[in-house]
Design an enzyme around this catalytic site. Structure first.
Site, PDB file in Angstrom:
ATOM      1  N   GLU A 113       0.827  -1.216   0.000  1.00 23.92           N
ATOM      2  CA  GLU A 113       0.000   0.000   0.000  1.00 23.92           C
ATOM      3  C   GLU A 113       0.858   1.262   0.000  1.00 23.92           C
ATOM      4  OE1 GLU A 113      -3.693   0.065   0.136  1.00 23.92           O
ATOM      5  OE2 GLU A 113      -3.459  -2.017  -0.484  1.00 23.92           O
TER       6      GLU A 113
ATOM      7  N   CYS B  86      -3.084  11.244   3.420  1.00 19.43           N
ATOM      8  CA  CYS B  86      -3.353  10.317   2.300  1.00 19.43           C
ATOM      9  C   CYS B  86      -3.114  11.011   0.974  1.00 19.43           C
ATOM     10  CB  CYS B  86      -4.812   9.871   2.296  1.00 19.43           C
ATOM     11  SG  CYS B  86      -5.327   9.022   3.765  1.00 19.43           S
TER      12      CYS B  86
ATOM     13  N   HIS C 259      -4.912   1.651   6.992  1.00 15.86           N
ATOM     14  CA  HIS C 259      -3.508   1.980   6.730  1.00 15.86           C
ATOM     15  C   HIS C 259      -2.911   2.507   8.028  1.00 15.86           C
ATOM     16  CE1 HIS C 259      -4.620   2.857   2.259  1.00 15.86           C
ATOM     17  NE2 HIS C 259      -3.983   1.705   2.315  1.00 15.86           N
TER      18      HIS C 259
HETATM   19  O1  SUG Z   1      -7.804   2.963  -0.362  1.00 15.68           O
HETATM   20  N1  SUG Z   1     -10.577   5.102  -0.313  1.00 15.68           N
HETATM   21  C1  SUG Z   1      -9.146   4.923  -0.191  1.00 15.68           C
HETATM   22  C2  SUG Z   1      -8.596   5.850   0.855  1.00 15.68           C
HETATM   23  C3  SUG Z   1      -7.097   5.835   0.867  1.00 15.68           C
HETATM   24  C4  SUG Z   1      -6.540   6.603   2.014  1.00 15.68           C
HETATM   25  N2  SUG Z   1      -5.131   6.609   1.981  1.00 15.68           N
HETATM   26  C5  SUG Z   1      -4.326   6.555   3.062  1.00 15.68           C
HETATM   27  N3  SUG Z   1      -4.756   6.230   4.233  1.00 15.68           N
HETATM   28  N4  SUG Z   1      -3.065   6.783   2.859  1.00 15.68           N
HETATM   29  C6  SUG Z   1      -8.821   3.473   0.142  1.00 15.68           C
HETATM   30  O2  SUG Z   1      -9.561   2.860   0.922  1.00 15.68           O
HETATM   31  C7  SUG Z   1     -12.741   4.782  -1.366  1.00 15.68           C
HETATM   32  C8  SUG Z   1     -13.317   4.857  -2.764  1.00 15.68           C
HETATM   33  C9  SUG Z   1     -14.809   4.719  -2.786  1.00 15.68           C
HETATM   34  O3  SUG Z   1     -15.380   4.052  -1.926  1.00 15.68           O
HETATM   35  O4  SUG Z   1     -15.430   5.317  -3.703  1.00 15.68           O
HETATM   36  C10 SUG Z   1     -11.251   4.593  -1.343  1.00 15.68           C
HETATM   37  O5  SUG Z   1     -10.698   4.009  -2.260  1.00 15.68           O
END
Ligand code: SUG
Length: 448
Positions: free
Chosen positions: A174, A371, A250
């Site tokens: 990730e 993020c 994460h």
């Molecule tokens: O991978 N959300 C992302 C959020 C990523 C956050 N990044 C960090 N924590 N670094 C994920 O879960 C949601 C998309 C949706 O539901 O439409 C999403 O992909």
């Protein structure tokens, strides 16, 4: 050698929507099917980028991806014109259409793991795009992410670009969301800290039971090998499976590090004591002390961390032992978290100022300030070798705002994803963006 840490934020793409695609990410599931506002989302991100640039920090922009991603739909057997493919996917497999339409590449903390030249054996900055294999909508990001990173950091002399690790659960990666670097000065050898959710090849090791552990120890070990990192300056720690089950998908949802500060929750790691001991040992020889700011559950609960994204903050160094913490508006709306931050700022730690940004559009999908950014440490020569058209300044800010105004919608629902006009709008916008940011042809539609 003197160096700075730059932040490269993901520019939110025109199809930003709430698809409910991320099992284990509480906000993503809770906001499924809400109407999104891509225009506001992009502008909220630009405001944060500009604010950091105005404070004198080097701020970069990473371009969004082409969505809906037609090559993926074609590879899954949909045929015909673009309009026919979209209609067929919407009817027969709306979850696939939602997946290939997500603007999730905005969360560039997941774009790659980056090791500065001061840490790598060959003296180059190493980039490993993350395979994001745990989620369909994210697993399709890495080829274009790699192309955009190449176009943003184009010099072979300074930058080493790897392909993503093999796309299989054993090497679930990730990226920088589970990676932090500690150092006294950015240009000195640092400690690279890798946090994983599970061990793939050890059936006896603990893992969460409710939600997936997206990242494996074996993925991090492979990145360490590729980047040529020094074993005595590399530390691994396992996330506490219980917090993954509580929505910490994460590590950057429950911990953040910068230079000589590690700010984390007492429940973040399987063993906080081991993590501290390992980091202390690796720190020996650095100037000054390593600050551990451990937040107790009695001060802020894990639930409040997940709701407010207290730890999904950016720690920005103004100088030695002097940092700003950049938090989302949700921290200010939570009385307990806000009281904690006020006390932190007034206390003896190097964190001396709190800045709040409205990132609600991204937050509603589980993406906070941290993020949205990929950190890249750059010395003077490396900074000069970056594609300068990707760096935020008054001119780029104005151009990108105008570009967003002319191409983005202010309301998007799942039913809009099948609209062929949205695909045309997106391609028109991205084609123009590659010219603004001098990226060349990084998208599939530009190569067809
Ligand atoms: O991978 N959300 C992302 C959020 C990523 C956050 N990044 C960090 N924590 N670094 C994920 O879960 C949601 C998309 C949706 O539901 O439409 C999403 O992909």
């Amino acid at each position: 050698m003197s160096a700075i840490e730059a932040n490269f934020d993901g520019l939110v793409g025109p199809t930003h929507n709430y698809g409910g695609l991320s099992f284990g990410n509480v906000a993503s599931l809770n906001n499924q099917a809400q109407a999104s506002n891509p225009k506001a989302a992009a502008k909220q991100g630009l405001v944060k980028m500009k604010a950091l640039a105005d404070m004198g920090f080097v701020q970069g922009v990473l371009a969004p991806h082409e969505r809906p991603h037609m090559p993926t739909l074609k590879s899954l057997g949909f045929t015909g014109t673009d309009a026919q493919i979209l209609a067929q996917a919407a009817k027969e497999a709306p979850h696939l259409l939602a997946g290939v339409s997500s603007a999730s590449c905005m969360w560039t903390a997941n774009a790659a793991t980056v090791s500065p030249s001061a840490d790598s054996a060959d003296g180059k900055i190493h980039f490993s795009p993350a395979n994001l294999v745990n989620k369909f909508h994210r697993a399709i990001e890495h080829p274009v992410t790699g192309a955009i990173l190449q176009a943003t950091f184009p010099s072979d002399r300074h930058f080493a670009h790897h392909k993503a690790l093999p796309s299989m659960d054993h090497f679930g990666d990730e990226g920088a969301a589970n990676h932090t670097r500690f150092c006294d000065e950015y240009g000195n050898q640092g400690i690279e800290f890798f946090v994983y959710g599970q061990e793939a090849f050890n059936a006896a090791a603990l893992k969460p039971s409710r939600f997936p552990a997206r990242h494996t120890l074996e993925a991090s070990q492979a990145v360490v090998r590729r980047h040529g990192l020094n074993a005595s300056h590399t530390v691994y720690a396992q996330q506490n499976p219980a917090v993954i089950d509580a929505g910490v998908f994460h590590n950057d949802v429950i911990a953040v590090g910068n230079r000589n500060v590690h700010f984390y929750h007492e429940e973040a790691f399987l063993s906080s004591a081991q993590m501290r001991q390992d980091l202390e040992q690796a720190w020996a020889g650095n100037q000054g002390k390593l600050h551990f700011i451990e937040v107790k559950s009695s001060e802020v609960s894990v639930e409040d961390c997940v709701k407010s994204y207290l730890f999904n903050s950016q720690l920005i160094s103004r100088g030695t032992d002097d940092m700003i913490i950049i938090v989302p508006g949700e921290c200010q709306n939570n009385a307990n978290v806000w009281a904690y931050l006020e006390a932190l700022k007034a206390g003896p730690s190097p964190i001396n100022e709190v800045q709040v940004y409205d990132l609600k559009q991204s937050m509603s999908n589980g993406g906070g300030p941290a993020c949205l950014r990929l950190r890249v440490v750059l010395n003077d020569a490396e900074r000069a070798a970056v594609n300068q058209s990707c760096l935020m300044n008054d001119d780029l800010f104005a151009r990108l705002n105008t570009w967003v105004d002319s191409h983005y919608r202010d309301r998007l629902l799942e039913s809009d994803l099948a609209d062929p006009q949205l695909l045309i709008e997106t391609r028109t916008a991205l084609d123009e963006l590659t010219k603004i940011m001098k990226l060349g042809s990084v998208y599939d539609f530009q190569k067809a």
